[in-house]
Design a protein around this motif. Structure first.
Motif, PDB file in Angstrom:
ATOM      1  N   ALA A  29       0.842  -1.196   0.000  1.00 34.34           N
ATOM      2  CA  ALA A  29       0.000   0.000   0.000  1.00 34.34           C
ATOM      3  C   ALA A  29       0.875   1.242   0.000  1.00 34.34           C
ATOM      4  N   VAL A  30       0.275   2.375  -0.357  1.00 36.42           N
ATOM      5  CA  VAL A  30       0.953   3.675  -0.359  1.00 36.42           C
ATOM      6  C   VAL A  30       0.505   4.436   0.882  1.00 36.42           C
ATOM      7  N   TYR A  31       1.489   4.918   1.643  1.00 40.39           N
ATOM      8  CA  TYR A  31       1.241   5.659   2.884  1.00 40.39           C
ATOM      9  C   TYR A  31       1.740   7.086   2.700  1.00 40.39           C
ATOM     10  N   ILE A  32       1.015   8.048   3.254  1.00 41.89           N
ATOM     11  CA  ILE A  32       1.327   9.456   3.011  1.00 41.89           C
ATOM     12  C   ILE A  32       1.710  10.179   4.297  1.00 41.89           C
ATOM     13  N   SER A  33       2.411  11.290   4.122  1.00 44.11           N
ATOM     14  CA  SER A  33       2.756  12.169   5.241  1.00 44.11           C
ATOM     15  C   SER A  33       1.566  13.052   5.591  1.00 44.11           C
ATOM     16  N   ALA A  34       1.569  13.578   6.812  1.00 42.95           N
ATOM     17  CA  ALA A  34       0.540  14.528   7.215  1.00 42.95           C
ATOM     18  C   ALA A  34       0.782  15.887   6.579  1.00 42.95           C
ATOM     19  N   HIS A  35       2.034  16.297   6.512  1.00 40.99           N
ATOM     20  CA  HIS A  35       2.382  17.592   5.939  1.00 40.99           C
ATOM     21  C   HIS A  35       2.510  17.494   4.419  1.00 40.99           C
ATOM     22  N   GLN A  36       2.374  18.629   3.777  1.00 41.01           N
ATOM     23  CA  GLN A  36       2.444  18.695   2.319  1.00 41.01           C
ATOM     24  C   GLN A  36       3.517  19.673   1.877  1.00 41.01           C
ATOM     25  N   TYR A  37       3.963  19.476   0.626  1.00 42.61           N
ATOM     26  CA  TYR A  37       5.091  20.243   0.105  1.00 42.61           C
ATOM     27  C   TYR A  37       4.855  20.562  -1.370  1.00 42.61           C
ATOM     28  N   ILE A  38       5.657  21.475  -1.897  1.00 44.98           N
ATOM     29  CA  ILE A  38       5.561  21.862  -3.301  1.00 44.98           C
ATOM     30  C   ILE A  38       6.425  20.937  -4.144  1.00 44.98           C
ATOM     31  N   ASN A  39       5.852  20.435  -5.223  1.00 41.04           N
ATOM     32  CA  ASN A  39       6.611  19.628  -6.171  1.00 41.04           C
ATOM     33  C   ASN A  39       7.457  20.558  -7.027  1.00 41.04           C
ATOM     34  N   ARG A  40       8.756  20.454  -6.912  1.00 35.53           N
ATOM     35  CA  ARG A  40       9.659  21.348  -7.628  1.00 35.53           C
ATOM     36  C   ARG A  40       9.444  21.275  -9.146  1.00 35.53           C
ATOM     37  N   GLU A  41       9.107  20.073  -9.635  1.00 33.51           N
ATOM     38  CA  GLU A  41       8.946  19.890 -11.080  1.00 33.51           C
ATOM     39  C   GLU A  41       7.579  20.361 -11.573  1.00 33.51           C
ATOM     40  N   SER A  42       6.646  20.546 -10.650  1.00 32.72           N
ATOM     41  CA  SER A  42       5.311  21.005 -11.036  1.00 32.72           C
ATOM     42  C   SER A  42       4.753  21.892  -9.936  1.00 32.72           C
ATOM     43  N   PRO A  43       5.348  23.052  -9.725  1.00 26.55           N
ATOM     44  CA  PRO A  43       5.006  23.881  -8.567  1.00 26.55           C
ATOM     45  C   PRO A  43       3.585  24.438  -8.577  1.00 26.55           C
ATOM     46  N   LEU A  44       2.913  24.429  -9.711  1.00 31.18           N
ATOM     47  CA  LEU A  44       1.550  24.949  -9.777  1.00 31.18           C
ATOM     48  C   LEU A  44       0.490  23.865  -9.615  1.00 31.18           C
ATOM     49  N   SER A  45       0.909  22.626  -9.392  1.00 29.04           N
ATOM     50  CA  SER A  45      -0.050  21.519  -9.321  1.00 29.04           C
ATOM     51  C   SER A  45      -0.629  21.325  -7.928  1.00 29.04           C
ATOM     52  N   GLY A  46      -0.280  22.189  -6.994  1.00 26.42           N
ATOM     53  CA  GLY A  46      -0.788  22.060  -5.630  1.00 26.42           C
ATOM     54  C   GLY A  46       0.172  21.311  -4.731  1.00 26.42           C
ATOM     55  N   LYS A  47      -0.042  21.475  -3.440  1.00 31.36           N
ATOM     56  CA  LYS A  47       0.852  20.844  -2.470  1.00 31.36           C
ATOM     57  C   LYS A  47       0.638  19.338  -2.439  1.00 31.36           C
ATOM     58  N   GLN A  48       1.709  18.597  -2.163  1.00 25.82           N
ATOM     59  CA  GLN A  48       1.659  17.141  -2.226  1.00 25.82           C
ATOM     60  C   GLN A  48       2.248  16.522  -0.964  1.00 25.82           C
ATOM     61  N   ASN A  49       1.767  15.329  -0.650  1.00 29.27           N
ATOM     62  CA  ASN A  49       2.291  14.563   0.475  1.00 29.27           C
ATOM     63  C   ASN A  49       3.495  13.731   0.042  1.00 29.27           C
ATOM     64  N   ILE A  50       4.347  13.434   0.989  1.00 27.72           N
ATOM     65  CA  ILE A  50       5.331  12.385   0.773  1.00 27.72           C
ATOM     66  C   ILE A  50       4.573  11.064   0.652  1.00 27.72           C
ATOM     67  N   GLU A  51       4.985  10.200  -0.250  1.00 32.74           N
ATOM     68  CA  GLU A  51       4.388   8.879  -0.386  1.00 32.74           C
ATOM     69  C   GLU A  51       5.453   7.803  -0.182  1.00 32.74           C
ATOM     70  N   ARG A  52       5.071   6.714   0.474  1.00 33.29           N
ATOM     71  CA  ARG A  52       5.995   5.618   0.713  1.00 33.29           C
ATOM     72  C   ARG A  52       5.230   4.304   0.620  1.00 33.29           C
ATOM     73  N   GLU A  53       5.847   3.273   0.085  1.00 35.70           N
ATOM     74  CA  GLU A  53       5.202   1.975  -0.050  1.00 35.70           C
ATOM     75  C   GLU A  53       5.675   1.018   1.046  1.00 35.70           C
ATOM     76  N   HIS A  54       4.688   0.339   1.680  1.00 35.63           N
ATOM     77  CA  HIS A  54       4.981  -0.658   2.707  1.00 35.63           C
ATOM     78  C   HIS A  54       4.014  -1.829   2.548  1.00 35.63           C
ATOM     79  N   PRO A  55       4.358  -2.992   3.091  1.00 37.17           N
ATOM     80  CA  PRO A  55       3.436  -4.133   3.035  1.00 37.17           C
ATOM     81  C   PRO A  55       2.205  -3.919   3.908  1.00 37.17           C
ATOM     82  N   ILE A  56       1.054  -4.361   3.430  1.00 38.59           N
ATOM     83  CA  ILE A  56      -0.190  -4.245   4.188  1.00 38.59           C
ATOM     84  C   ILE A  56      -0.171  -5.182   5.398  1.00 38.59           C
ATOM     85  N   ILE A  57       0.366  -6.356   5.210  1.00 42.04           N
ATOM     86  CA  ILE A  57       0.577  -7.287   6.322  1.00 42.04           C
ATOM     87  C   ILE A  57       2.071  -7.293   6.615  1.00 42.04           C
ATOM     88  N   ARG A  58       2.431  -6.966   7.854  1.00 42.81           N
ATOM     89  CA  ARG A  58       3.852  -6.938   8.216  1.00 42.81           C
ATOM     90  C   ARG A  58       4.091  -7.863   9.404  1.00 42.81           C
TER      91      ARG A  58
END
Length: 414
Positions: A272-301
């Protein structure tokens, strides 16, 4: 508690087109005054005039310098604005030692020193009576790590605990998370402040009618966007409402065991994809709105100390299941969220009230195998204040040979 209070969000700068041109041209973030306006660090959020008396006494006794204000934020120049800056803070694996793995299974050093050990429910939540966390030796700390791994959350009332000692404990159990934006105890970046009154001042606007889903009044697991999310998290509340202000935890072990064998088999190996609480500007697309950090982890660990399987999703921070269509992912995740939230027999609710004046209460839980929810029934009419230390653990993994909690304990799987 989570870093869900987004006190660091920024508004789009008025001269955004100029900013974009400069960013594209230079390849580096242009740190304009407008862009930094909402990210001012240091003591810009000071609310020391409202610091509750019990918290102030605790800090003064510990020698915490409050002369510049309270709380403190990281320096402005250290607060990330761009997504790649935030991701780079902890983007490489670092060593981790699971302290509970080699602890005495009987926990004789820890339990033998306690006056009483109270199991609050059958399989989640234990209170230790008659021990001071600040006095534990290494053997007892190892055994406590194992107890937390087995019981999900362990409580200690009547604790005379300095922030420095809380940090020391966290450093023993892992690398302490130092949040890039969140407020902390002055001089101690790894000790996050959990203080509803401050968050209200900064614009959280929690009320009786909208408390669900605001601040920490939501089901969540802390910092799941990290490459190595927390293992043991330690919240010490030094200021507690006379009535209310409870916290509820739910067990990821038991949530897994609630699923049918076929559904368990389907989920094992899924990511699954897990996100941060805080958001940031994508340097490559600064007008697309603020974005979360995304990270992939197993659903069953698999937990490295117990070897038990756990369901690792939460409503606040789990975005989607990799490889499934959106409608498939949404429906499956909604069901899994409900397993944690609706099954009262896999939860424990704890009231923080100490039995003595002038001391606080500590809760230590394993974020790898739990969710929690802060109840806002005191409605901000009494102060609630605490400090949190999170010890980052291993990169999440799934061992197909691991067992479920009930299977390992020889309990019925029906």
């Amino acid at each position: 508690m989570p870093s869900t209070v987004d006190v660091g969000n920024i508004d789009e700068p008025e001269d955004v087109s100029t900013l974009v041109k400069k960013v594209v041209k230079s390849g580096k973030p242009e740190r304009t005054k407008n862009l930094r306006s909402s990210y001012e660090g240091g003591f810009s959020d000071s609310y020391i005039e409202k610091l509750p008396a019990p918290a102030r006494r605790r800090f003064e006794k510990a020698g915490i310098d409050l002369s510049h204000g309270y709380p403190e934020r990281p320096p402005s120049e250290k607060i990330p604005i761009f997504l790649d800056e935030a991701v780079a803070i902890r983007n490489e694996e670092f060593p981790y030692t699971e302290r509970g793995k080699n602890a005495d299974p009987g926990k004789k050093a820890l339990i033998g020193a306690a006056k009483e050990v109270r199991h609050l429910t059958k399989h989640i939540g234990t209170e230790i009576v008659g021990l001071q966390l600040s006095d534990l030796n290494d053997k007892q700390k190892d055994e406590l790590a194992l107890l937390i791994a087995e019981r999900v959350v362990v409580f200690f009332r009547d604790q005379d605990l300095s922030p420095q000692k809380q940090l020391e404990l966290g450093e023993y159990w892992g690398t302490v998370e130092k949040h890039a934006q969140q407020v902390h105890v002055p001089g101690f970046h790894g000790i996050t402040v959990i203080w509803p009154d401050l968050f209200q001042k900064l614009g959280l606007n929690t009320s009786f009618k909208n408390s669900l889903g605001t601040g920490t009044s939501n089901w969540h697991t802390d910092l799941t966007h990290e490459l190595q999310p927390p293992g043991i998290t330690h919240l010490h509340n030094d200021t507690i409402p006379e009535v209310g202000g409870d916290t509820i935890w739910a067990s990821g072990y038991a949530a897994y065991d609630k699923l049918s064998p076929a559904f368990q088999q389907f989920l094992e190996g899924k990511i699954a994809v897990y996100i941060s609480a805080h958001q940031y500007i994508n340097r490559e697309s600064p007008l697309s709105g603020k974005q979360n950090i995304e990270r992939e982890h197993p659903i069953i660990r698999t937990h490295p100390a117990t070897g038990w399987k756990s369901l690792f999703v939460n409503r606040s921070m789990t975005r989607r299941i990799v490889g499934l269509k959106k409608e498939e992912s949404d429906r499956i995740l909604e069901y899994l969220f409900g397993v944690f939230e609706k099954n009262l027999d896999i939860q424990v609710r704890f009231n923080w009230k100490p039995t003595k004046e002038g001391v606080g209460t500590s809760a230590l839980w394993d974020n790898r195998v739990s969710q929690h929810f802060a109840v806002w029934d005191f409605e901000g009419k009494e102060p609630r204040h605490g400090t949190r230390v999170s010890s980052l653990a291993e990169v999440p993994y799934f061992d197909p040979n691991s067992k479920s909690q009930r299977e390992a304990l020889g309990l019925s799987l029906e």
